[in-house]
Design an enzyme around this catalytic site. Structure first.
Site, PDB file in Angstrom:
ATOM      1  CB  THR A  41      47.507  11.855  28.069  1.00 61.18           C
ATOM      2  OG1 THR A  41      48.385  10.864  27.536  1.00 61.18           O
ATOM      3  CG2 THR A  41      46.072  11.509  27.709  1.00 61.18           C
ATOM      4  CB  CYS A  42      46.320  15.855  31.255  1.00 62.50           C
ATOM      5  SG  CYS A  42      45.188  17.018  32.012  1.00 62.50           S
ATOM      6  CB  CYS A  47      41.985  16.518  31.460  1.00 61.83           C
ATOM      7  SG  CYS A  47      43.098  15.261  32.047  1.00 61.83           S
ATOM      8  CE  LYS A  50      37.190  15.513  29.800  1.00 62.15           C
ATOM      9  NZ  LYS A  50      37.700  14.315  30.424  1.00 62.15           N
ATOM     10  CE1 TYR A 176      37.025   6.652  35.269  1.00 60.09           C
ATOM     11  CE2 TYR A 176      36.853   9.035  35.272  1.00 60.09           C
ATOM     12  CZ  TYR A 176      37.058   7.850  35.947  1.00 60.09           C
ATOM     13  OH  TYR A 176      37.297   7.876  37.294  1.00 60.09           O
ATOM     14  CD  GLU A 180      35.101  12.227  30.261  1.00 59.52           C
ATOM     15  OE1 GLU A 180      35.182  12.521  31.462  1.00 59.52           O
ATOM     16  OE2 GLU A 180      36.120  12.165  29.525  1.00 59.52           O
ATOM     17  NE  ARG A 197      34.250  -5.900  28.383  1.00 59.67           N
ATOM     18  CZ  ARG A 197      35.493  -6.337  28.274  1.00 59.67           C
ATOM     19  NH1 ARG A 197      35.817  -7.150  27.296  1.00 59.67           N
ATOM     20  NH2 ARG A 197      36.423  -5.965  29.112  1.00 59.67           N
ATOM     21  N   GLY A 263      40.018   1.187  26.769  1.00 58.03           N
ATOM     22  CA  GLY A 263      41.047   1.189  27.806  1.00 58.03           C
ATOM     23  C   GLY A 263      42.388   1.702  27.316  1.00 58.03           C
ATOM     24  CG  HIS A 437      17.130  27.840  49.516  1.00 57.93           C
ATOM     25  ND1 HIS A 437      16.754  26.576  49.093  1.00 57.93           N
ATOM     26  CD2 HIS A 437      16.080  28.666  49.246  1.00 57.93           C
ATOM     27  CE1 HIS A 437      15.520  26.636  48.614  1.00 57.93           C
ATOM     28  NE2 HIS A 437      15.093  27.886  48.687  1.00 57.93           N
ATOM     29  CD  GLU A 442      18.955  24.162  49.106  1.00 57.00           C
ATOM     30  OE1 GLU A 442      18.776  24.529  50.281  1.00 57.00           O
ATOM     31  OE2 GLU A 442      18.412  24.715  48.134  1.00 57.00           O
TER      32      GLU A 442
HETATM   33  P1  NDP Z   1      38.291   2.574  30.732  1.00 62.76           P
HETATM   34  O1  NDP Z   1      39.303   1.623  31.222  1.00 62.76           O
HETATM   35  O2  NDP Z   1      37.690   3.544  31.675  1.00 62.76           O
HETATM   36  O3  NDP Z   1      37.116   1.798  30.017  1.00 62.76           O
HETATM   37  C1  NDP Z   1      37.390   0.841  29.036  1.00 62.76           C
HETATM   38  C2  NDP Z   1      36.077   0.337  28.504  1.00 62.76           C
HETATM   39  O4  NDP Z   1      36.316  -0.528  27.404  1.00 62.76           O
HETATM   40  C3  NDP Z   1      35.278  -0.455  29.519  1.00 62.76           C
HETATM   41  O5  NDP Z   1      33.925  -0.148  29.367  1.00 62.76           O
HETATM   42  C4  NDP Z   1      35.558  -1.906  29.133  1.00 62.76           C
HETATM   43  O6  NDP Z   1      34.512  -2.763  29.452  1.00 62.76           O
HETATM   44  C5  NDP Z   1      35.650  -1.773  27.627  1.00 62.76           C
HETATM   45  N1  NDP Z   1      36.447  -2.817  27.000  1.00 62.76           N
HETATM   46  C6  NDP Z   1      37.718  -3.174  27.277  1.00 62.76           C
HETATM   47  N2  NDP Z   1      38.112  -4.174  26.464  1.00 62.76           N
HETATM   48  C7  NDP Z   1      37.054  -4.448  25.663  1.00 62.76           C
HETATM   49  C8  NDP Z   1      36.829  -5.401  24.633  1.00 62.76           C
HETATM   50  N3  NDP Z   1      37.773  -6.258  24.259  1.00 62.76           N
HETATM   51  N4  NDP Z   1      35.630  -5.414  24.035  1.00 62.76           N
HETATM   52  C9  NDP Z   1      34.646  -4.557  24.402  1.00 62.76           C
HETATM   53  N5  NDP Z   1      34.811  -3.631  25.390  1.00 62.76           N
HETATM   54  C10 NDP Z   1      35.999  -3.591  25.997  1.00 62.76           C
HETATM   55  O7  NDP Z   1      39.011   3.304  29.498  1.00 62.76           O
HETATM   56  P2  NDP Z   1      39.037   4.795  29.031  1.00 62.76           P
HETATM   57  O8  NDP Z   1      39.906   4.842  27.836  1.00 62.76           O
HETATM   58  O9  NDP Z   1      37.678   5.348  28.953  1.00 62.76           O
HETATM   59  O10 NDP Z   1      39.797   5.537  30.197  1.00 62.76           O
HETATM   60  C11 NDP Z   1      41.037   5.044  30.696  1.00 62.76           C
HETATM   61  C12 NDP Z   1      41.291   5.664  32.031  1.00 62.76           C
HETATM   62  O11 NDP Z   1      41.674   7.023  31.853  1.00 62.76           O
HETATM   63  C13 NDP Z   1      40.055   5.709  32.929  1.00 62.76           C
HETATM   64  O12 NDP Z   1      39.866   4.508  33.632  1.00 62.76           O
HETATM   65  C14 NDP Z   1      40.372   6.861  33.806  1.00 62.76           C
HETATM   66  O13 NDP Z   1      41.187   6.404  34.847  1.00 62.76           O
HETATM   67  C15 NDP Z   1      41.121   7.801  32.880  1.00 62.76           C
HETATM   68  N6  NDP Z   1      40.219   8.819  32.322  1.00 62.76           N
HETATM   69  C16 NDP Z   1      39.742   9.754  33.182  1.00 62.76           C
HETATM   70  C17 NDP Z   1      38.885  10.718  32.745  1.00 62.76           C
HETATM   71  C18 NDP Z   1      38.358  11.713  33.727  1.00 62.76           C
HETATM   72  O14 NDP Z   1      38.944  11.861  34.795  1.00 62.76           O
HETATM   73  N7  NDP Z   1      37.245  12.379  33.460  1.00 62.76           N
HETATM   74  C19 NDP Z   1      38.467  10.804  31.342  1.00 62.76           C
HETATM   75  C20 NDP Z   1      39.008   9.741  30.514  1.00 62.76           C
HETATM   76  C21 NDP Z   1      39.857   8.792  31.014  1.00 62.76           C
HETATM   77  P3  NDP Z   1      34.430  -3.485  30.894  1.00 62.76           P
HETATM   78  O15 NDP Z   1      33.967  -2.455  31.850  1.00 62.76           O
HETATM   79  O16 NDP Z   1      33.471  -4.576  30.670  1.00 62.76           O
HETATM   80  O17 NDP Z   1      35.818  -3.976  31.188  1.00 62.76           O
END
Ligand code: NDP
Length: 461
Positions: A41-42, A47, A50, A176, A180, A197, A263, A437, A442
């Protein structure tokens, strides 16, 4: 019974390749299989591409901001197809590097799907292979929320290969990926709607950071729809190519592309894990202990398939520690505490340690917060780039429990602070450190006035 391999790694992503490569470098006979793309994936749909997209998006504002410094740079159009081709070229180069690193280390690679036949035997693309030890490093996959019309929406993987940039995009989710990609498409010129939500994006991050991010995104022109979920998605337009997203407050948004960033789920489908005896937890992830051990003594799992810290550097650290433990005569575990992380929104944010909310559960904490306009933007006048820096300090020991930043270079700055926080630095250690500075960084060593006290003893003060 002699096995074909001392170690077989299922999955050629960040964690799997690191584990295979290090194990092979210790002289182990290692096999590794990848069914989709080397680097996982990365490298392919995470990553790396992206971050390139974030960088592509930043140029537009830089061209505009240059005016504040006397430059007269006309902002032309963006060649999406040309950019995607350059990005793909770089990804292909990285895939080849991953493969050649494995070859150089002496691991044998298979481009095949793997499933368990029994706890020591695998079917690798139709070939029967035995291994003394096995590592499951199959990663995770985007999970679409169960919404009527979800099949009309894409997942983040799709965003890296769109034939053209959507003029209007709806991003559902507040994690995340959601923030992004909202920044990426806004920077590239799209109308962006972010639907989440919670009251603020990035649940689990520090509250001040979340608020500052929402402000910055709104100032960049991203339409924030908080506290809402999509109820259904429909196809529209003469060719059925447009999408209408209906929301829980009965409003709707018309767009060219909808993406569900709701997610990820661990990749266990098709592995025939029942044949291995490996147990999953309630969330469907492979259950492991701090040493990456599953319930079957010779089978291990690392990275996203275990759904703990779903971060590339965590997976590689786990893979490396496991190889050191099994073959390097250096048994060790990786600590999940104080893992720095960054969200590459525009501006980015980065964090290490505890949020104010989490720290306050444990005891009284001194909170130091500063918000300021970075020097560059005193001349550009760009309001969306105000920075926020914050320290969360344990009142009794004065240890810095958490450091948080929203602002340009946040990720670069947080990497170093991560060392200090992990080493147990106190606020006084920060104060004794001389600043560089003029920098934004800082501020982390010049915050002298406590902003507030939080935590359980607050009332007693
Ligand atoms: P996340 O798990 O971070 O976020 C999922 C989002 O979807 C949350 O806001 C969640 O809301 C929402 N959600 C889940 N189910 C529903 C639903 N049924 N209806 C509406 N909203 C919903 O997922 P990502 O895909 O963004 O990322 C997955 C993981 O991958 C991250 O947690 C991170 O660990 C990693 N990642 C890291 C990055 C980085 O290092 N820069 C970049 C991208 C991903 P709620 O909060 O309310 O549950």
């Amino acid at each position: 019974m002699p096995y074909d391999f001392d170690l077989f790694v299922i999955g050629g992503g960040s964690g799997g390749t690191r584990c295979a490569r290090i194990a092979a470098s210790y002289g182990a006979r290692v096999g590794i299989a990848e069914e989709r793309f080397w680097g996982g994936t990365c490298v392919n749909v995470g990553c790396v591409p992206k971050k390139l997209m974030v960088q592509a998006a930043e140029y537009a504002s830089w061209a505009e901001d240059a005016r504040g410094f006397g430059w007269d740079i006309a902002r032309g159009g963006h060649d999406w197809a040309g950019f995607i081709a350059s990005k793909d070229h770089e990804i292909t180069r990285l895939q080849a590097i991953y493969k050649s690193m494995l070859q150089k280390a002496g691991a044998r690679e298979f481009e095949a799907h793997v499933r368990f036949i029994d706890p020591h035997t695998l079917d690798v693309g139709g070939q029967r292979v035995t291994a003394e030890r096995i590592v499951i490093a199959t990663g995770s996959t985007p999970n679409k929320a169960d919404i009527p019309g979800a099949d009309l929406a894409g997942i983040t993987d799709d965003l890296f290969y769109l034939p053209r940039r959507p003029d209007r995009i709806v991003i559902i989710g507040g994690g995340y990926s959601a923030v992004e990609f909202a920044s990426i498409f806004r920077g590239l010129g799209s109308e962006v709607h972010l639907v989440y939500r919670q009251p603020l994006p990035l649940r689990g991050f520090d509250g001040d950071l979340r608020e500052a991010l929402a402000e910055a995104m709104a100032a960049e022109g991203i339409h924030l729809h908080h506290g809402l979920v999509p109820t259904h998605i429909m196809a529209e337009g003469p060719t059925g190519d447009e999408r209408r997203v209906h929301l829980s407050d009965t409003t709707d948004i018309l767009a060219d592309f909808v993406v569900l960033t709701t997610g990820r789920v661990p990749n266990v489908t098709g592995l025939d894990l029942e044949a291995s005896g490996v147990a999953l937890n309630a969330g469907g992830a492979v259950q492991v202990d701090r040493g990456s051990r599953t319930n079957v003594p010779h089978i291990y799992a690392i990275g996203d398939v275990t759904d703990r810290l779903n971060l590339t550097p965590w997976a590689t650290a786990e893979g490396h520690a496991l190889a050191d433990t099994l073959f390097g005569n250096n048994p060790r575990e990786v600590s999940p505490e104080n893992v720095p992380t960054a969200v590459f929104s525009v501006p980015p944010l980065a964090t290490v340690g505890l949020s104010e909310e989490d720290a306050a559960q444990l005891g009284p904490v001194d909170i130091y917060v500063t918000r300021f306009t970075p020097m560059r933007h005193t001349l550009t006048g760009r309001k969306s780039r105000r920075a926020l820096m914050k320290l969360v300090v344990d009142q009794r020991s004065q240890r810095v429990l958490g450091a948080h930043m929203l602002g340009e270079d946040a990720a670069e700055i947080m990497q170093g602070l991560g060392i200090a926080v992990r080493m147990g630095a106190t606020k006084q250690d920060f104060d004794r450190t001389i600043g560089i500075h003029p920098t934004a960084a800082e501020e982390f060593v010049t915050m002298r006035t406590r902003t507030r006290v939080a935590g359980v003893a607050e009332a007693a003060e």
